[in-house]
Design a protein around this motif. Structure first.
Motif, mmCIF file in Angstrom:
data_model
loop_
_atom_site.group_PDB
_atom_site.id
_atom_site.type_symbol
_atom_site.label_atom_id
_atom_site.label_comp_id
_atom_site.label_asym_id
_atom_site.label_seq_id
_atom_site.Cartn_x
_atom_site.Cartn_y
_atom_site.Cartn_z
ATOM 1 N N ILE A 192 -10.023 9.540 4.413
ATOM 2 C CA ILE A 192 -10.180 9.589 2.863
ATOM 3 C C ILE A 192 -9.863 8.023 2.648
ATOM 4 O O ILE A 192 -8.756 7.585 2.971
ATOM 5 C CB ILE A 192 -9.200 10.652 2.416
ATOM 6 N N VAL A 193 -10.912 7.438 1.975
ATOM 7 C CA VAL A 193 -10.606 6.046 1.516
ATOM 8 C C VAL A 193 -10.609 5.980 0.177
ATOM 9 O O VAL A 193 -11.595 6.266 -0.628
ATOM 10 C CB VAL A 193 -12.118 5.040 2.087
ATOM 11 N N ASN A 194 -9.589 5.730 -0.676
ATOM 12 C CA ASN A 194 -9.256 5.537 -1.901
ATOM 13 C C ASN A 194 -9.942 6.723 -2.668
ATOM 14 O O ASN A 194 -10.644 6.787 -3.748
ATOM 15 C CB ASN A 194 -9.921 4.442 -2.324
ATOM 16 N N GLY A 195 -9.551 7.640 -2.054
ATOM 17 C CA GLY A 195 -9.484 9.324 -2.633
ATOM 18 C C GLY A 195 -10.912 9.726 -2.370
ATOM 19 O O GLY A 195 -11.110 10.980 -2.831
ATOM 20 N N SER A 196 -11.718 9.113 -1.781
ATOM 21 C CA SER A 196 -13.400 9.482 -1.238
ATOM 22 C C SER A 196 -13.479 9.886 0.128
ATOM 23 O O SER A 196 -12.850 8.986 0.948
ATOM 24 C CB SER A 196 -14.061 8.707 -2.317
ATOM 25 N N ALA A 197 -14.571 10.367 0.486
ATOM 26 C CA ALA A 197 -14.728 10.573 1.607
ATOM 27 C C ALA A 197 -15.459 9.514 2.417
ATOM 28 O O ALA A 197 -16.100 8.654 1.708
ATOM 29 C CB ALA A 197 -16.014 11.750 1.919
ATOM 30 N N GLY A 198 -14.864 8.637 3.372
ATOM 31 C CA GLY A 198 -15.014 7.615 4.204
ATOM 32 C C GLY A 198 -14.993 7.560 5.632
ATOM 33 O O GLY A 198 -14.953 8.620 6.238
#
Length: 296
Positions: free
Chosen positions: A246-252
Motif C-alpha cells: 500500500i503506497v500512500n493509501g493506494s495499491a502499489g
C-alpha cells in the motif's frame, strides 16, 4: 508529574495532526518529523500559560517551520534534472510496527496529489493545505504567510484551481486498484506489450526519481506506448522481485531484490486505467523501509 511532563503529554496528543500537516507541506516523512520536533522545541521554550489555543498555536508553528523548509528546499532544487517525487508512505504485509507511522499511512494522500502540490508556490501550498485539508480559517493562515486574510484566500483559490486541473480523481476501490496493479505486474513479468496497453491510459505519465541530479535523473515518460516500451526495456528484469504494497493509501509495489528495498512504485488509476506511475528509487527516501524476505 512536572509541568514539562504535562506539556509533553499535551503535545503528544497533537503530534499525529502536526505530522500530517508537515507531510502534506513537505512530501517527506523525515522532513515532517524535523518540523514537528522543531515545533516541540519552540513550545518548550515558550510561556505555555500565555497560549490560549494550543492546537492552533502548534499548527501555526509547524506550518511556518514547514514553509521555511520548503522555501529552502526549492532553492536547492533549482538545478534538479528529472522528476522529484515525495517520500512514499508504505505498508507491506501487516504494515509498519510504529503506531505514528501507521497513523500517517491511514491519513496519507496520494502521490499524484503530492506531485501537484509540489508544483505550487510555497505560500499557495500552505494556504491550500491548511484551509482545504485541515479547515484552518484564513484569519489564522494570513499571519503565517505575511498577508491579509483576503490575500490568503486568493492563494488557496489559485492553488485549488491548479489542483483541480492537474490532480486526477482516483478510483477509490482498493480491490479494483490491486487488480489493475496485478495485471500491470503480470504483463511486465511476461513481457506482454499488448497486455500492458490494456491497463495503461493513453496519456499515462511515468515519473522516476532516482535521487540527485545529472545523468541519473530522468524526465517523465508520457503516453501508453512510450511507457509500455520503457517498462519492458528497463523494468522487466526487476518485475519478478516486486511484491504488493500500500503506497500512500493506494495499491502499489515494492521492488526488493534479495529482500532489500530498491524501489517503491505508486500507481494512480482513473476509470479502470493507470494514469500515473511514480517510481521512487532515491535510497534516502526508502530508508524507513525494512528489509523483507529474500526474493528469487
Amino acid at each position: 508529574m512536572g509541568d514539562n511532563d504535562l506539556l509533553a503529554g499535551e503535545f503528544e496528543r497533537h503530534r499525529a495532526r502536526l505530522r500530517a500537516v508537515a507531510y502534506r507541506m513537505l512530501g517527506s516523512i523525515s522532513d515532517a518529523d524535523d518540523a514537528v520536533q522543531e515545533s516541540w522545541l519552540r513550545l518548550s521554550r515558550s510561556d505555555s500559560e500565555a497560549i490560549a489555543n494550543l492546537p492552533g498555536w502548534l499548527t501555526a508553528v509547524v506550518a511556518r517551520v514547514s514553509l521555511d523548509m520548503l522555501r529552502a528546499r526549492r532553492a536547492r532544487q533549482e538545478d534538479y534534472v528529472g522528476s522529484w517525487l515525495p517520500e512514499p508512505v508504505v505498508s507491506v504485509d501487516d504494515g509498519d510496527g510504529d503506531p505514528e507511522y501507521a497513523a500517517l499511512l491511514a491519513d496519507s494522500v496520494g502521490l499524484a496529489l503530492l506531485v501537484v502540490l509540489d508544483s505550487l508556490a510555497p505560500a499557495e501550498r500552505l494556504a491550500f493545505v491548511l484551509h482545504d485539508m485541515f479547515a484552518v480559517p484564513f484569519s489564522e493562515i494570513a499571519p503565517i504567510v505575511g498577508a491579509t486574510p483576503t490575500a490568503a484566500r486568493q492563494l488557496a483559490s489559485r492553488a485549488r484551481r491548479r489542483v483541480r486541473g492537474a490532480a486526477p480523481v482516483e478510483d477509490a476501490d482498493l480491490a479494483q486498484q490491486r487488480e489493475l496493479v496485478d495485471a500491470f505486474l503480470a504483463a511486465s513479468r511476461d513481457g506482454d506489450f499488448d497486455a500492458l496497453m490494456t491497463v495503461l491510459d493513453p496519456d499515462v505519465v511515468f515519473r522516476i526519481d532516482v535521487g540527485g541530479s545529472g545523468p541519473r535523473a530522468r524526465e517523465p515518460v508520457v503516453g501508453a506506448e512510450s511507457v509500455a516500451r520503457q517498462v519492458l526495456a528497463r523494468g522487466r528484469p526487476f518485475a519478478r522481485f516486486a511484491r504488493p504494497a500500500i503506497v500512500n493509501g493506494s495499491a502499489g509495489l515494492v521492488v526488493a531484490p534479495g529482500g532489500r528495498p530498491m524501489a517503491v512504485v505508486g500507481f494512480t488509476s482513473v476509470r479502470g486505467r493507470i494514469v500515473a506511475i511514480d517510481l521512487v528509487a532515491d535510497q534516502e527516501k526508502l530508508r524507513r523501509l525494512a528489509p523483507g524476505p529474500a526474493g528469487e
